[in-house]
Design an enzyme around this catalytic site. Structure first.
Site, mmCIF file in Angstrom:
data_model
loop_
_atom_site.group_PDB
_atom_site.id
_atom_site.type_symbol
_atom_site.label_atom_id
_atom_site.label_comp_id
_atom_site.label_asym_id
_atom_site.label_seq_id
_atom_site.Cartn_x
_atom_site.Cartn_y
_atom_site.Cartn_z
ATOM 1 N N SER A 110 9.391 -9.742 -1.825
ATOM 2 C CA SER A 110 8.697 -9.340 -0.604
ATOM 3 C C SER A 110 9.648 -8.716 0.409
ATOM 4 O O SER A 110 10.223 -7.671 0.185
ATOM 5 C CB SER A 110 7.959 -10.547 -0.024
ATOM 6 O OG SER A 110 7.111 -10.180 1.034
ATOM 7 N N ASP A 154 6.187 -3.886 4.112
ATOM 8 C CA ASP A 154 7.372 -4.597 3.626
ATOM 9 C C ASP A 154 7.593 -4.225 2.163
ATOM 10 O O ASP A 154 6.931 -3.340 1.623
ATOM 11 C CB ASP A 154 7.251 -6.111 3.829
ATOM 12 C CG ASP A 154 6.217 -6.751 2.915
ATOM 13 O OD1 ASP A 154 5.322 -6.035 2.438
ATOM 14 O OD2 ASP A 154 6.292 -7.980 2.679
ATOM 15 N N ASP A 186 6.893 -5.361 -0.776
ATOM 16 C CA ASP A 186 5.807 -5.333 -1.761
ATOM 17 C C ASP A 186 4.473 -4.938 -1.140
ATOM 18 O O ASP A 186 3.432 -5.012 -1.792
ATOM 19 C CB ASP A 186 5.692 -6.671 -2.485
ATOM 20 C CG ASP A 186 5.195 -7.808 -1.607
ATOM 21 O OD1 ASP A 186 5.387 -7.739 -0.368
ATOM 22 O OD2 ASP A 186 4.612 -8.765 -2.142
#
Length: 454
Positions: free
Chosen positions: A102, A241, A243
């Site tokens: 992430s 961000d 992902d």
């Protein structure tokens, strides 16, 4: 092998260290495959990833593990997490696996698993997988090994899904947008979605090299986006961000608009159109322990119910489902629109805000004016291998919290929680006096540092 691999948001850690090693990830793929096969959930799993250099290694390890369990694999390549969730559901796969850490730096990575419905796994399945990981790996016979193939047109299908969440009667023509792709999974998808809907798109941080994901860009660092928005005189800046399940915004003056403010924008608009409940009835908003008090009070003025959960989009999703509500999220930018998606989706949430701008004729800076933001201050205290849950009940920590709460009275609150994704302990205090909030946060953080060092 650790007793439990899963944290708040899947399995995460530094690459090369447990649990993010090829051996453990291979075993995780095998264990998950065995559990899914046992439950009769189908014979194909999708695997997608972000742009980290370690994604190639972990993808191969997962592929080997699932194959050894007799489960077929369909490889998506770099793909936003919400895109993997969407394709898992529509392709009737038994699960979707995301290789991503992430918003973390490139040297971290992780594994998240979506159910066949495109939602985070239930605790019962997570526990089964954890238990299976502890068992000896037993490979199926050669005739039953899982086969791997590439998923056809994954980008195109997800792009069309995102576009289909936007009103068919509207266009983004005439709107200038800067999209910060965080050098992550959405580098190819996000600019195309907004451009194909008619926007004038300027893409930044869309040249991933395996190492620059989230590096001075994306939703964790808005400096480059703010500069680009002002330079281009853009109408709005959109920061994803690594992902792309998070989104933060920047107005044309370069001011940040966080997840709580996005929820405020969408809540009022959706209430006016009876879209806060899945049956068209009055519904509410779900936030977390970290949600700003200003949002709670603003929703109260609009007579919109509000519920807090533990931190993590899975808990937000659970509360939304239980209440039959449609909108919830976190200040960090995880925004869930259950009538549009099954999980947090940064692109879809941004499209929702753009639709409000079009329908009201107001810039995003005007749309957030009705919400006051209460000062919050958070310190992440490194705790190494210390048990974060035990720190919550340590005498010195409890005393420090009691002192802070006494000083704040009814005008603020203290939130302590061990991170589920990093070896840190988060200390957050909210109140109406910034200096007081900062001082009290530092005092509690210092106490925790002393306890960890002792």
């Amino acid at each position: 092998m650790p007793d439990s691999l899963f944290g708040t948001d899947g399995v995460r850690g530094k690459v090369g260290e447990a649990p993010i090693t090829p051996e453990i990830v291979l075993k995780l793929g095998w264990a998950a495959g065995r559990v899914f096969a046992k439950a009769g959930r189908g014979d194909m799993v999708l695997i997608g990833k972000d742009t980290r250099v370690s994604g190639y290694m972990l993808e191969s390890a997962l592929e080997a593990g699932f194959s050894a369990a007799g489960v077929n694999i369909s490889l998506l390549g770099p793909m936003p997490s919400p895109g993997i969730a969407y394709l898992t559901r529509t392709a009737r796969a038994c699960a979707g696996v995301v290789i991503s850490a992430s918003h973390n730096p490139y040297y971290d990575n992780g594994i998240k698993i979506f159910s066949s419905a495109g939602t985070k796994l239930q605790d019962s399945l997570v526990n089964e997988i954890d238990a299976m990981v502890q068992q000896p790996l037993q490979c199926v016979c050669s005739a039953d090994l899982g086969k791997a193939k590439r998923f056809p047109d994954a980008y195109g299908r997800y792009i069309e899904h995102c576009k289909n969440t936007f009103s068919e009667t509207k266009t983004l023509s005439g709107i200038k947008i800067v999209v910060d792709c965080a050098n992550g999974a959405a580098y190819n998808v996000a600019p195309k979605v907004f451009a194909e809907l008619g926007a004038d798109v300027i893409a930044i941080a869309n040249q991933p090299d395996g190492f620059n994901i989230n590096e001075r860009c994306g939703s964790t660092d808005l400096k480059a986006l703010k500069k680009s928005v002002k330079k281009a005189d853009a109408d709005i800046g959109i920061a994803l961000d690594g992902d792309a399940d998070r989104v933060l915004l920047v107005d044309r003056q370069g001011n940040e608009i966080n997840g709580d403010q996005i929820l405020y924008i969408l809540a009022g608009h959706r209430k006016s159109r009876n879209r806060l409940h899945d049956n068209g009835n009055n519904g509410g908003i779900v936030g977390t322990l970290m949600t700003n008090l200003g949002l709670e009070l603003a929703l109260k003025k609009m007579s919109i119910p509000f519920q807090r959960t533990k931190v993590g989009d899975r808990y937000v999703h659970e509360a939304l489902t239980k209440n039959h509500w449609n909108l919830g999220g976190e200040a960090s930018g995880h925004i869930i629109c259950l009538d549009k998606t099954t999980t947090g989706d940064g692109i879809v949430a941004a499209l929702e805000v753009l639709e409000v701008m079009l329908e009201t004729g107001k810039p995003v800076a005007e749309l957030v004016k009705g919400m006051e933001i209460y000062p919050q201050h958070m310190i992440n205290v490194p705790i190494g291998n210390s048990n974060g849950k035990k720190l919550l009940n340590h005498r010195q920590v409890l005393e420090a919290v009691a002192d802070a709460e006494g000083s704040l009275g009814r005008t603020g609150r203290v939130v302590l929680r061990p991170s589920g994704t990093e070896p840190v302990f988060r200390v957050m205090i909210e109140g109406n006096n910034l200096n007081q909030v900062q001082n009290l946060t530092r005092q509690i953080a210092a106490t925790i540092e002393q306890v960890v060092a002792s």
